[in-house]
Design an enzyme around this catalytic site. Structure first.
Site, PDB file in Angstrom:
ATOM      1  N   ARG A 180       0.873  -1.161  -0.107  1.00 46.86           N
ATOM      2  CA  ARG A 180       0.015  -0.049  -0.114  1.00 46.86           C
ATOM      3  C   ARG A 180       0.833   1.166   0.055  1.00 46.86           C
ATOM      4  NH1 ARG A 180      -2.179  -3.440  -1.527  1.00 46.86           N
ATOM      5  NH2 ARG A 180      -3.850  -4.748  -0.601  1.00 46.86           N
ATOM      6  N   CYS A 235      -9.798  -0.412   3.962  1.00 48.28           N
ATOM      7  CA  CYS A 235      -9.530  -0.982   5.494  1.00 48.28           C
ATOM      8  C   CYS A 235      -8.769   0.160   6.040  1.00 48.28           C
ATOM      9  CB  CYS A 235      -8.537  -2.140   4.999  1.00 48.28           C
ATOM     10  SG  CYS A 235      -9.241  -3.461   4.441  1.00 48.28           S
ATOM     11  N   GLU A 306      -3.977   2.005   7.513  1.00 52.87           N
ATOM     12  CA  GLU A 306      -3.861   2.421   6.365  1.00 52.87           C
ATOM     13  C   GLU A 306      -4.472   3.556   5.672  1.00 52.87           C
ATOM     14  OE1 GLU A 306      -4.536  -1.765   4.302  1.00 52.87           O
ATOM     15  OE2 GLU A 306      -5.418  -0.675   2.270  1.00 52.87           O
TER      16      GLU A 306
HETATM   17  C1  LIG Z   1     -15.478  -0.129  -0.148  1.00 52.04           C
HETATM   18  C2  LIG Z   1     -14.113   0.185  -0.320  1.00 52.04           C
HETATM   19  C3  LIG Z   1     -13.308  -1.003  -0.610  1.00 52.04           C
HETATM   20  C4  LIG Z   1     -11.899  -0.756  -0.638  1.00 52.04           C
HETATM   21  N1  LIG Z   1     -11.017  -1.869  -1.004  1.00 52.04           N
HETATM   22  C5  LIG Z   1      -9.811  -1.740  -1.305  1.00 52.04           C
HETATM   23  C6  LIG Z   1      -8.893  -2.807  -1.635  1.00 52.04           C
HETATM   24  O1  LIG Z   1      -9.560  -3.843  -1.760  1.00 52.04           O
HETATM   25  N2  LIG Z   1      -7.646  -2.593  -1.781  1.00 52.04           N
HETATM   26  C7  LIG Z   1      -7.374  -1.401  -1.657  1.00 52.04           C
HETATM   27  O2  LIG Z   1      -5.951  -1.243  -1.859  1.00 52.04           O
HETATM   28  N3  LIG Z   1      -7.880  -0.377  -1.315  1.00 52.04           N
HETATM   29  C8  LIG Z   1      -9.196  -0.527  -1.120  1.00 52.04           C
HETATM   30  N4  LIG Z   1     -10.039   0.613  -0.757  1.00 52.04           N
HETATM   31  C9  LIG Z   1      -9.392   2.040  -0.708  1.00 52.04           C
HETATM   32  C10 LIG Z   1      -9.408   2.877  -1.857  1.00 52.04           C
HETATM   33  O3  LIG Z   1     -10.539   2.628  -2.559  1.00 52.04           O
HETATM   34  C11 LIG Z   1      -8.089   2.759  -2.595  1.00 52.04           C
HETATM   35  O4  LIG Z   1      -6.769   3.015  -1.819  1.00 52.04           O
HETATM   36  C12 LIG Z   1      -8.032   3.647  -3.878  1.00 52.04           C
HETATM   37  O5  LIG Z   1      -6.966   3.114  -4.791  1.00 52.04           O
HETATM   38  C13 LIG Z   1      -7.891   5.242  -3.332  1.00 52.04           C
HETATM   39  O6  LIG Z   1      -8.253   5.809  -4.625  1.00 52.04           O
HETATM   40  P1  LIG Z   1      -8.713   7.383  -4.327  1.00 52.04           P
HETATM   41  O7  LIG Z   1      -8.860   7.835  -5.699  1.00 52.04           O
HETATM   42  O8  LIG Z   1     -10.123   7.340  -3.647  1.00 52.04           O
HETATM   43  O9  LIG Z   1      -7.633   7.947  -3.602  1.00 52.04           O
HETATM   44  P2  LIG Z   1      -8.006   9.067  -2.354  1.00 52.04           P
HETATM   45  O10 LIG Z   1      -8.398   8.549  -1.118  1.00 52.04           O
HETATM   46  O11 LIG Z   1      -8.585  10.444  -2.846  1.00 52.04           O
HETATM   47  O12 LIG Z   1      -6.408   9.367  -1.857  1.00 52.04           O
HETATM   48  C14 LIG Z   1      -5.661   8.505  -1.409  1.00 52.04           C
HETATM   49  C15 LIG Z   1      -4.054   9.060  -1.391  1.00 52.04           C
HETATM   50  O13 LIG Z   1      -3.821   9.185  -2.764  1.00 52.04           O
HETATM   51  C16 LIG Z   1      -3.378  10.278  -3.053  1.00 52.04           C
HETATM   52  N5  LIG Z   1      -3.297  10.772  -4.254  1.00 52.04           N
HETATM   53  C17 LIG Z   1      -4.586  10.527  -5.051  1.00 52.04           C
HETATM   54  N6  LIG Z   1      -4.790  10.714  -6.428  1.00 52.04           N
HETATM   55  C18 LIG Z   1      -3.332  11.433  -6.562  1.00 52.04           C
HETATM   56  C19 LIG Z   1      -2.620  11.872  -7.673  1.00 52.04           C
HETATM   57  N7  LIG Z   1      -3.348  11.923  -8.792  1.00 52.04           N
HETATM   58  N8  LIG Z   1      -1.601  12.268  -7.459  1.00 52.04           N
HETATM   59  C20 LIG Z   1      -0.830  12.156  -6.131  1.00 52.04           C
HETATM   60  N9  LIG Z   1      -1.202  11.727  -5.239  1.00 52.04           N
HETATM   61  C21 LIG Z   1      -2.836  11.188  -5.304  1.00 52.04           C
HETATM   62  C22 LIG Z   1      -3.791  11.527  -1.900  1.00 52.04           C
HETATM   63  O14 LIG Z   1      -3.361  12.559  -1.690  1.00 52.04           O
HETATM   64  C23 LIG Z   1      -3.938  10.456  -1.045  1.00 52.04           C
HETATM   65  O15 LIG Z   1      -2.691  10.461   0.045  1.00 52.04           O
HETATM   66  C24 LIG Z   1     -11.165   0.392  -0.636  1.00 52.04           C
HETATM   67  C25 LIG Z   1     -12.122   1.480  -0.325  1.00 52.04           C
HETATM   68  C26 LIG Z   1     -13.472   1.415  -0.097  1.00 52.04           C
HETATM   69  C27 LIG Z   1     -14.419   2.616   0.427  1.00 52.04           C
END
Ligand SMILES: Cc1cc2nc3c(=O)[nH]c(=O)nc-3n(C[C@H](O)[C@H](O)[C@H](O)COP(=O)(O)OP(=O)(O)OC[C@H]3O[C@@H](n4cnc5c(N)ncnc54)[C@H](O)[C@@H]3O)c2cc1C
Length: 311
Positions: A180, A235, A306
């Site tokens: 992660r 998570c 996480e």
């Molecule tokens: C129901 C549910 C299930 C999930 N299951 C999983 C799973 O199985 N596995 C898993 O790994 N995750 C899981 N997640 C967590 C999440 O969905 C992932 O980590 C996802 O990839 C985050 O993407 P986001 O666009 O929402 O990032 P955000 O939450 O918006 O950002 C996360 C981080 O990434 C940075 N970031 C985002 N975009 C950029 C960019 N363009 N440039 C630089 N930094 C950036 C942000 O600054 C922040 O630090 C789950 C979430 C939910 C709600």
């Protein structure tokens, strides 16, 4: 929240035609947990040129910024965030097909859109992202993944913009893909950086392989084992080394259903915390602390967050 935007910079933001700016924008509207106080300014950039100008100006005025994707892996504090929260708009939301089963995916492409695209075009390997909400940028930043693998496995190169507005193409082999996490090599890219997109390599589906069926099966399995709906983030804790997952440790400590205010440990999967309606960020933070403490007392294991806490 301490104000960090100089009034001349605020005036420049307002005048800019290339940016969409909202001041004091509640972050609860932009995070899947539905909590978080206001961002001093929430700015959507649609082009690389506009983004470069924005970070250059922010640098000139000493204004801090951070990037947000879909907000599915962050917990923003109730006080809100000083400076800019930058979101990449539609201009970063394209998938471009390339020769040799590769694509370029912009950072604001939804991970589910990328998976559907791969299934439709017979591109095997998407399974590492199947069922994960959020954007490609967020998935790259956190090296999102499942038991099938992690995002870094798909990556050939990543395109980033640094804090001076310069673009850098970085080979996947130079990036440290951790659990992660991703770490860029030491080098010219000035931190913090913005992920613009990535070149991703897939494999052609094998003869007789139905990607459609595999995708449906993964989604069905996730539906059974994880909570669904709104008011969730990913998570809350990383799985510690060893055989028991963070979810199993929380469950064994008897914490399913345990809550602080409206922030509650899911009864379906104990490593998910749910906003039952009116939770505050402070409730989630208190819940994280209490859960970590009780797991430590019960099993002697310290859990690491996480979900990214932004205060
Ligand atoms: C129901 C549910 C299930 C999930 N299951 C999983 C799973 O199985 N596995 C898993 O790994 N995750 C899981 N997640 C967590 C999440 O969905 C992932 O980590 C996802 O990839 C985050 O993407 P986001 O666009 O929402 O990032 P955000 O939450 O918006 O950002 C996360 C981080 O990434 C940075 N970031 C985002 N975009 C950029 C960019 N363009 N440039 C630089 N930094 C950036 C942000 O600054 C922040 O630090 C789950 C979430 C939910 C709600």
């Amino acid at each position: 929240m301490e104000k960090a935007i100089h009034r001349d910079f605020a005036a420049w933001l307002v005048k800019s035609k290339a940016l969409c700016v909202r001041f004091d924008e509640p972050m609860s509207r932009h995070t899947t947990l539905g909590v978080g106080g206001p961002a001093e300014a929430f700015v959507v950039a649609d082009t690389k040129k506009a983004l470069a100008q924005l970070v250059q100006k922010a640098g000139k005025f000493g204004c801090p910024w951070q990037v947000l994707g879909k907000g599915s892996n962050v917990l923003v504090g109730d006080e809100g965030l000083s400076g800019l929260v930058i979101k990449l708009g539609k201009g970063f939301g394209r998938i471009r097909a390339l020769p040799g089963n590769a694509v370029f995916a912009g950072a604001s492409v939804r991970s589910t859109t990328l998976c559907r695209y791969a299934v439709k075009n017979n591109l095997d390997g998407f399974q590492v992202l199947a069922g994960i909400p959020g954007t490609v940028g967020g998935a790259l930043w956190g090296n999102a993944g499942t038991s099938a693998g992690h995002m870094g496995q798909l990556v050939q190169q990543v395109l980033v913009m640094d804090s001076l507005g310069a673009e850098h193409k970085i080979e996947s082999g130079q990036i440290c893909w951790g659990y992660r996490s991703m770490a860029l090599p030491q080098g010219p890219a000035q931190k913090p950086f913005i992920i613009i997109g990535a070149w991703l390599g897939f494999c052609p589906a094998k003869k007789g392989q139905s990607l459609e069926k595999e995708y449906s099966l993964i989604l069905e399995t996730r539906k059974k084992n994880q909570p669904a709906g709104s008011g969730l983030a990913g998570c809350f804790f990383k799985n510690p080394p060893g055989s028991l997952s963070a979810g199993a440790l929380i469950d064994r400590a008897g914490l399913k259903g345990f809550g602080v205010g409206d922030a509650v440990v899911s009864s379906v999967h104990a490593n998910f915390f749910v906003n039952r309606g009116n939770a505050k960020a402070a409730d989630f933070i208190a819940l994280m602390e209490k859960v970590a403490q009780k797991v430590r007392q019960h099993s002697g294991i310290s859990l690491e967050p996480e979900v990214r806490v932004l205060l």
